[in-house]
Design a protein around this motif. Structure first.
Motif, PDB file in Angstrom:
ATOM      1  N   SER A 125       0.829  -1.204   0.000  1.00 11.10           N
ATOM      2  CA  SER A 125       0.000   0.000   0.000  1.00 11.10           C
ATOM      3  C   SER A 125       0.859   1.248   0.000  1.00 11.10           C
ATOM      4  O   SER A 125       0.470   2.284   0.522  1.00 11.10           O
ATOM      5  N   SER A 126       2.054   1.157  -0.583  1.00 12.81           N
ATOM      6  CA  SER A 126       2.955   2.292  -0.643  1.00 12.81           C
ATOM      7  C   SER A 126       2.317   3.428  -1.432  1.00 12.81           C
ATOM      8  O   SER A 126       1.356   3.255  -2.171  1.00 12.81           O
ATOM      9  N   ALA A 127       2.909   4.607  -1.286  1.00 13.46           N
ATOM     10  CA  ALA A 127       2.371   5.791  -1.954  1.00 13.46           C
ATOM     11  C   ALA A 127       2.371   5.630  -3.467  1.00 13.46           C
ATOM     12  O   ALA A 127       1.442   6.074  -4.150  1.00 13.46           O
ATOM     13  N   ILE A 128       3.393   4.983  -4.028  1.00 11.30           N
ATOM     14  CA  ILE A 128       3.453   4.815  -5.472  1.00 11.30           C
ATOM     15  C   ILE A 128       2.373   3.854  -5.948  1.00 11.30           C
ATOM     16  O   ILE A 128       1.693   4.107  -6.953  1.00 11.30           O
ATOM     17  N   CYS A 129       2.195   2.745  -5.229  1.00 10.08           N
ATOM     18  CA  CYS A 129       1.125   1.805  -5.595  1.00 10.08           C
ATOM     19  C   CYS A 129      -0.226   2.488  -5.524  1.00 10.08           C
ATOM     20  O   CYS A 129      -1.079   2.315  -6.406  1.00 10.08           O
ATOM     21  N   ALA A 130      -0.418   3.269  -4.466  1.00 12.22           N
ATOM     22  CA  ALA A 130      -1.690   3.975  -4.308  1.00 12.22           C
ATOM     23  C   ALA A 130      -1.919   4.954  -5.449  1.00 12.22           C
ATOM     24  O   ALA A 130      -3.043   5.098  -5.942  1.00 12.22           O
ATOM     25  N   ALA A 154       0.263  16.662  -8.470  1.00 11.54           N
ATOM     26  CA  ALA A 154      -0.603  16.400  -7.323  1.00 11.54           C
ATOM     27  C   ALA A 154      -0.299  15.024  -6.724  1.00 11.54           C
ATOM     28  O   ALA A 154      -0.287  14.856  -5.498  1.00 11.54           O
ATOM     29  N   LEU A 155      -0.022  14.045  -7.580  1.00 11.11           N
ATOM     30  CA  LEU A 155       0.317  12.709  -7.096  1.00 11.11           C
ATOM     31  C   LEU A 155       1.670  12.707  -6.386  1.00 11.11           C
ATOM     32  O   LEU A 155       1.843  12.037  -5.364  1.00 11.11           O
ATOM     33  N   ALA A 156       2.627  13.445  -6.932  1.00  8.97           N
ATOM     34  CA  ALA A 156       3.944  13.541  -6.301  1.00  8.97           C
ATOM     35  C   ALA A 156       3.823  14.180  -4.924  1.00  8.97           C
ATOM     36  O   ALA A 156       4.450  13.741  -3.953  1.00  8.97           O
ATOM     37  N   GLN A 157       2.993  15.215  -4.841  1.00  8.67           N
ATOM     38  CA  GLN A 157       2.790  15.897  -3.559  1.00  8.67           C
ATOM     39  C   GLN A 157       2.127  14.955  -2.561  1.00  8.67           C
ATOM     40  O   GLN A 157       2.497  14.914  -1.384  1.00  8.67           O
ATOM     41  N   GLU A 158       1.144  14.172  -3.021  1.00  2.73           N
ATOM     42  CA  GLU A 158       0.454  13.223  -2.160  1.00  2.73           C
ATOM     43  C   GLU A 158       1.428  12.164  -1.641  1.00  2.73           C
ATOM     44  O   GLU A 158       1.305  11.675  -0.511  1.00  2.73           O
ATOM     45  N   ALA A 159       2.429  11.812  -2.476  1.00  2.45           N
ATOM     46  CA  ALA A 159       3.428  10.814  -2.090  1.00  2.45           C
ATOM     47  C   ALA A 159       4.576  11.412  -1.285  1.00  2.45           C
ATOM     48  O   ALA A 159       5.500  10.690  -0.898  1.00  2.45           O
ATOM     49  N   CYS A 160       4.526  12.736  -1.051  1.00  2.00           N
ATOM     50  CA  CYS A 160       5.570  13.450  -0.296  1.00  2.00           C
ATOM     51  C   CYS A 160       6.934  13.313  -0.980  1.00  2.00           C
ATOM     52  O   CYS A 160       7.961  13.089  -0.316  1.00  2.00           O
ATOM     53  N   LEU A 161       6.932  13.406  -2.312  1.00  2.39           N
ATOM     54  CA  LEU A 161       8.157  13.306  -3.100  1.00  2.39           C
ATOM     55  C   LEU A 161       8.238  14.485  -4.062  1.00  2.39           C
ATOM     56  O   LEU A 161       7.222  15.056  -4.452  1.00  2.39           O
ATOM     57  N   SER A 162       9.470  14.823  -4.436  1.00  3.03           N
ATOM     58  CA  SER A 162       9.615  15.801  -5.514  1.00  3.03           C
ATOM     59  C   SER A 162       9.126  15.144  -6.796  1.00  3.03           C
ATOM     60  O   SER A 162       9.049  13.906  -6.881  1.00  3.03           O
ATOM     61  N   LEU A 163       8.802  15.943  -7.806  1.00  2.00           N
ATOM     62  CA  LEU A 163       8.298  15.383  -9.054  1.00  2.00           C
ATOM     63  C   LEU A 163       9.321  14.442  -9.676  1.00  2.00           C
ATOM     64  O   LEU A 163       8.975  13.363 -10.174  1.00  2.00           O
ATOM     65  N   GLN A 218      11.733  12.670  -8.110  1.00  2.00           N
ATOM     66  CA  GLN A 218      11.784  11.443  -7.316  1.00  2.00           C
ATOM     67  C   GLN A 218      10.573  10.561  -7.596  1.00  2.00           C
ATOM     68  O   GLN A 218      10.684   9.337  -7.729  1.00  2.00           O
ATOM     69  N   TYR A 219       9.418  11.210  -7.673  1.00  2.00           N
ATOM     70  CA  TYR A 219       8.176  10.471  -7.919  1.00  2.00           C
ATOM     71  C   TYR A 219       8.245   9.757  -9.266  1.00  2.00           C
ATOM     72  O   TYR A 219       7.916   8.561  -9.355  1.00  2.00           O
ATOM     73  N   GLU A 220       8.677  10.457 -10.312  1.00  2.00           N
ATOM     74  CA  GLU A 220       8.756   9.861 -11.647  1.00  2.00           C
ATOM     75  C   GLU A 220       9.730   8.687 -11.678  1.00  2.00           C
ATOM     76  O   GLU A 220       9.457   7.658 -12.300  1.00  2.00           O
ATOM     77  N   PHE A 274       6.883   2.155 -16.612  1.00  2.00           N
ATOM     78  CA  PHE A 274       6.612   3.304 -17.466  1.00  2.00           C
ATOM     79  C   PHE A 274       6.762   4.604 -16.690  1.00  2.00           C
ATOM     80  O   PHE A 274       6.606   4.624 -15.459  1.00  2.00           O
ATOM     81  N   SER A 275       7.008   5.680 -17.417  1.00  2.00           N
ATOM     82  CA  SER A 275       6.924   6.996 -16.788  1.00  2.00           C
ATOM     83  C   SER A 275       5.456   7.258 -16.459  1.00  2.00           C
ATOM     84  O   SER A 275       4.555   6.676 -17.085  1.00  2.00           O
ATOM     85  N   PRO A 276       5.167   8.119 -15.491  1.00  2.00           N
ATOM     86  CA  PRO A 276       3.761   8.418 -15.174  1.00  2.00           C
ATOM     87  C   PRO A 276       2.983   8.918 -16.381  1.00  2.00           C
ATOM     88  O   PRO A 276       1.799   8.607 -16.531  1.00  2.00           O
ATOM     89  N   LYS A 277       3.646   9.669 -17.265  1.00  2.00           N
ATOM     90  CA  LYS A 277       2.955  10.213 -18.433  1.00  2.00           C
ATOM     91  C   LYS A 277       2.524   9.115 -19.392  1.00  2.00           C
ATOM     92  O   LYS A 277       1.357   9.080 -19.833  1.00  2.00           O
ATOM     93  N   ILE A 278       3.445   8.191 -19.738  1.00  2.00           N
ATOM     94  CA  ILE A 278       3.095   7.095 -20.644  1.00  2.00           C
ATOM     95  C   ILE A 278       2.064   6.180 -19.989  1.00  2.00           C
ATOM     96  O   ILE A 278       1.107   5.722 -20.637  1.00  2.00           O
ATOM     97  N   PHE A 279       2.254   5.895 -18.716  1.00  2.00           N
ATOM     98  CA  PHE A 279       1.309   5.063 -17.969  1.00  2.00           C
ATOM     99  C   PHE A 279      -0.095   5.647 -18.069  1.00  2.00           C
ATOM    100  O   PHE A 279      -1.065   4.938 -18.370  1.00  2.00           O
TER     101      PHE A 279
END
Length: 271
Positions: free
Chosen positions: A159-164, A180-189, A191-193, A202-207
Motif C-alpha cells: 500500500s505504498s504511496a506509489i502503488c496507491a 498532485a500525485l507527487a505531492q500526495e506521495a511526499c516526493l519531488s516530481l 523522485q516520484y517519476e 513506465f513513466s507516469p505520463k506514458i502510464f
C-alpha cells in the motif's frame, strides 16, 4: 462452444495484487488474437493448443506454453489453427516487483517463459496448471502459489504511496495531475517519476496515456451511438486528433474501424 471468455475474481487476500483471473477458450479451427498496449502484466498458461506470434514481417514464431507478458506499450498478434484454452492472471502493474522482486523495467514489452522467469518453481507450477481438471482448480493452484510468495515478502508494503497513486491514475482513467500525485506521495516530481517507473515500468505520463486509451477502448459497445468526438471528450482527450493518435499507437487500429465492430482479432470482446 465457439469462443468463450470470462473472468474470475481473486481471493480477498490477493485482491491487492491480482485484478482478476481470465479464461479464453475456442473450438474454432482458426483464431487470431490482437493484443494491445497495457500497463498490467499477465501470467498466461496455454493448457490446450499453442499459439504462434505473428511478427511484423508475417513470420510466425511458436510461443511458450506458459509465461509472463510484461506490461507493454505496443501491439502484438497471435494465431492458432486448432481448438485452444488459455488461463490467465491479470496483475496490477506493481505485483511482479513486490511478489517476485523483478524490476518492472526489465519486463516491459517482453514475453518471458515461466521456467526462465521462476526456474524450478515455474516448471512445477506449469505442470500443476496443465494437469488441473478444470479452471476452478487452476484458480486454486495459482492462488496458493501466489499466497506463498506473499508470505515470503510480507515486509514489503503493497500500500505504498506509489502503488496507491497507480490506483488513482487507473480510477481516474488517466486524467490526474502528476504534480498532485507527487505531492500526495511526499516526493519531488523527479523522485516520484523515478520511483514510479521502477515499480510500473513506465513513466507516469506514458502510464496515464495507456490507461486513458483503455478507458476509450472499454467504451466499445455494439449498441453505442457516440461519435469519436464524444468518446474523446468523455475520456479526457484534448481533442479528437489526440484521441485518434493515441488509439492508433496503442492498438494499431483506427478507432473508427475498431468502433465499427469489424476489427479482426477481437472476438473475445464480442462474446
Amino acid at each position: 462452444m465457439a469462443t468463450v471468455y470470462y473472468t474470475i475474481p481473486p481471493p480477498v487476500q490477493l485482491a491487492p495484487y491480482i485484478r482478476f483471473f481470465w479464461v479464453l477458450e475456442s473450438d474454432q479451427p482458426a483464431y487470431l488474437h490482437h493484443a494491445m498496449a497495457d500497463v498490467c502484466p499477465e501470467l498466461v498458461f496455454h493448457y490446450q493448443g499453442q499459439f504462434d506470434e505473428v511478427k511484423a514481417n508475417g513470420r510466425r514464431e511458436k510461443s511458450s506454453i506458459s509465461g509472463l507478458q510484461g506490461q507493454t506499450s505496443h501491439t502484438s498478434r497471435f494465431q492458432i489453427n486448432e481448438c485452444f484454452g488459455i488461463f490467465g492472471t491479470y496483475l496490477y502493474p506493481y505485483t511482479l516487483s513486490l511478489l517476485f522482486g523483478i524490476p518492472a523495467t526489465e519486463i516491459v514489452d517482453q514475453y518471458t517463459d515461466l521456467n526462465g522467469l521462476l526456474g524450478a518453481d515455474g516448471k512445477r507450477l506449469e505442470e500443476k496448471i496443465m494437469g488441473a481438471a478444470d479452471n476452478g482448480e487452476r484458480v486454486q493452484l495459482l492462488s496458493r502459489f501466489l499466497e506463498l510468495r506473499l508470505k515470503s515478502i510480507s515486509s514489503r508494503d503493497s500500500s505504498s504511496a506509489i502503488c496507491a497513486s497507480m490506483h488513482l491514475i487507473m480510477q481516474s482513467g488517466g486524467c490526474i495531475k502528476m504534480d498532485a500525485l507527487a505531492q500526495e506521495a511526499c516526493l519531488s516530481l523527479r523522485q516520484y517519476e523515478r520511483n514510479f517507473k521502477e515499480l510500473s515500468g513506465f513513466s507516469p505520463k506514458i502510464f496515464s496515456r495507456i490507461v486513458r486509451f483503455h478507458k476509450a477502448f472499454n467504451a466499445y459497445s455494439p449498441a453505442s451511438v457516440n461519435t469519436l468526438a464524444q468518446i474523446a471528450l468523455e475520456c479526457g482527450y484534448y481533442d479528437q486528433s489526440h484521441f485518434i493518435q493515441d488509439f492508433k499507437q496503442f492498438s494499431g487500429l483506427n478507432p473508427r474501424h475498431f468502433f465499427s465492430g469489424k476489427a479482426e482479432g477481437l472476438d473475445w470482446m464480442r462474446v
